[in-house]
Design an enzyme around this catalytic site. Structure first.
Site, mmCIF file in Angstrom:
data_model
loop_
_atom_site.group_PDB
_atom_site.id
_atom_site.type_symbol
_atom_site.label_atom_id
_atom_site.label_comp_id
_atom_site.label_asym_id
_atom_site.label_seq_id
_atom_site.Cartn_x
_atom_site.Cartn_y
_atom_site.Cartn_z
ATOM 1 N N ASP A 1 10.379 -3.409 2.420
ATOM 2 C CA ASP A 1 9.875 -4.135 1.277
ATOM 3 C C ASP A 1 10.506 -4.393 0.103
ATOM 4 O OD1 ASP A 1 7.486 -4.547 2.821
ATOM 5 O OD2 ASP A 1 6.481 -2.728 2.129
ATOM 6 N N GLY B 1 8.188 2.796 11.262
ATOM 7 C CA GLY B 1 6.948 2.792 11.434
ATOM 8 C C GLY B 1 6.191 1.434 11.228
ATOM 9 N N GLY B 2 5.015 1.298 11.916
ATOM 10 C CA GLY B 2 4.300 -0.038 11.659
ATOM 11 C C GLY B 2 3.661 -0.063 10.309
ATOM 12 N N SER B 3 3.174 -1.238 9.907
ATOM 13 C CA SER B 3 2.355 -1.410 8.742
ATOM 14 C C SER B 3 1.190 -0.655 8.491
ATOM 15 C CB SER B 3 1.989 -3.054 8.664
ATOM 16 O OG SER B 3 1.305 -3.325 7.498
ATOM 17 N N SER B 4 1.050 -0.002 7.401
ATOM 18 C CA SER B 4 -0.150 0.967 7.147
ATOM 19 C C SER B 4 -0.007 2.144 7.760
ATOM 20 C CB SER B 4 -1.410 0.125 7.329
ATOM 21 O OG SER B 4 -1.534 -0.904 6.693
ATOM 22 N N GLY C 1 1.931 4.683 6.713
ATOM 23 C CA GLY C 1 2.111 5.829 5.464
ATOM 24 C C GLY C 1 3.372 6.173 5.185
ATOM 25 N N LYS C 2 4.359 5.196 5.815
ATOM 26 C CA LYS C 2 5.865 5.562 5.442
ATOM 27 C C LYS C 2 6.212 5.589 4.068
ATOM 28 C CE LYS C 2 7.426 2.041 7.537
ATOM 29 N NZ LYS C 2 6.307 1.443 7.341
ATOM 30 N N SER C 3 5.667 4.876 3.217
ATOM 31 C CA SER C 3 5.963 4.746 1.838
ATOM 32 C C SER C 3 5.533 5.973 0.916
ATOM 33 C CB SER C 3 5.430 3.161 1.216
ATOM 34 O OG SER C 3 6.291 2.201 1.740
#
Length: 208
Positions: free
Chosen positions: A41, A14-17, A19-21
């Site tokens: 990351d 998914g893209g930045s921000s 919520g994947k992490s």
């Protein structure tokens, strides 16, 4: 090897921000056994000056797009080959990814993990919502979230999808765990969630 409901490796793209992490960390608590989490990351943190040095081979453009040097791409291949060896030796991995090249990036990962079962999960988020989240975070390049919100999904084939636009990351993690149908040591087996094809239910400088 084809994707599987009993995977050795789970890839969240998914893209930045998006919520994947947060979803990844929640899955580590929900799924049985010990799952290790790595991703884009983690790789960035291992580079010179955590990816900010010119020696890292990464260029952050003004519009939020990102380009990579040939040397960087070669090192990236070595990174994924190493993770593939870990999975082949029996480790269970969750990969927190931002496939900037979409479908071709998916094929690069598949080739590195060709001997293990994988599950591919798309983490979607409305571009405006992702951009709003990005604006509240000091470790993001402005414009990156909107640039990536749809681009990272182009040409990528998923086994399952979640959407964090209106649904919390914890809810999305539970959705994924239910879909996997893996028993939870703390709360018992998950109920089976119906799946109809690709089903959508509805985080220095970091890429994800």
């Amino acid at each position: 090897m084809a994707s599987d409901r009993n995977p050795q490796v789970i890839v969240l793209n998914g893209g930045s921000s998006s919520g994947k992490s947060s979803i990844t960390r929640a899955l580590q608590e929900l799924l049985p056994g010990i799952w290790l989490t790595f991703g884009v990351d983690t790789f960035l943190d291992a580079l010179p000056d955590r990816g900010r040095s010119p020696r890292a081979g990464i260029t952050y453009e003004q519009d939020g797009s990102i380009t990579f040097s040939t040397e960087h791409r070669a090192l990236e291949r070595s990174w994924y080959t190493g993770l593939g060896s870990m999975a082949g030796a029996g480790a269970h991995l969750i990969l927190d990814e931002v496939l900037l090249s979409g479908g071709s990036g998916q094929e690069r990962l598949r080739s590195a993990f060709s001997d293990v079962n994988m599950a591919w999960v798309g983490v979607r988020c409305d571009p405006d919502v992702a951009a709003s989240r990005e604006a509240q975070r000091a470790d993001r390049v402005e414009g990156m979230a909107r640039q990536q919100a749809r681009g990272v999904h182009r040409g990528v084939t998923y086994d399952f999808e979640v959407n964090t636009t209106k649904r919390s990351t914890e809810e999305c993690a539970h959705d994924i765990a239910r879909w996997l149908q893996l028993p939870n040591d703390k709360t018992g087996p998950f109920d089976r969630a119906p799946v109809h094809g690709r089903r959508a239910l509805g985080s220095g400088r970091k890429l994800g």
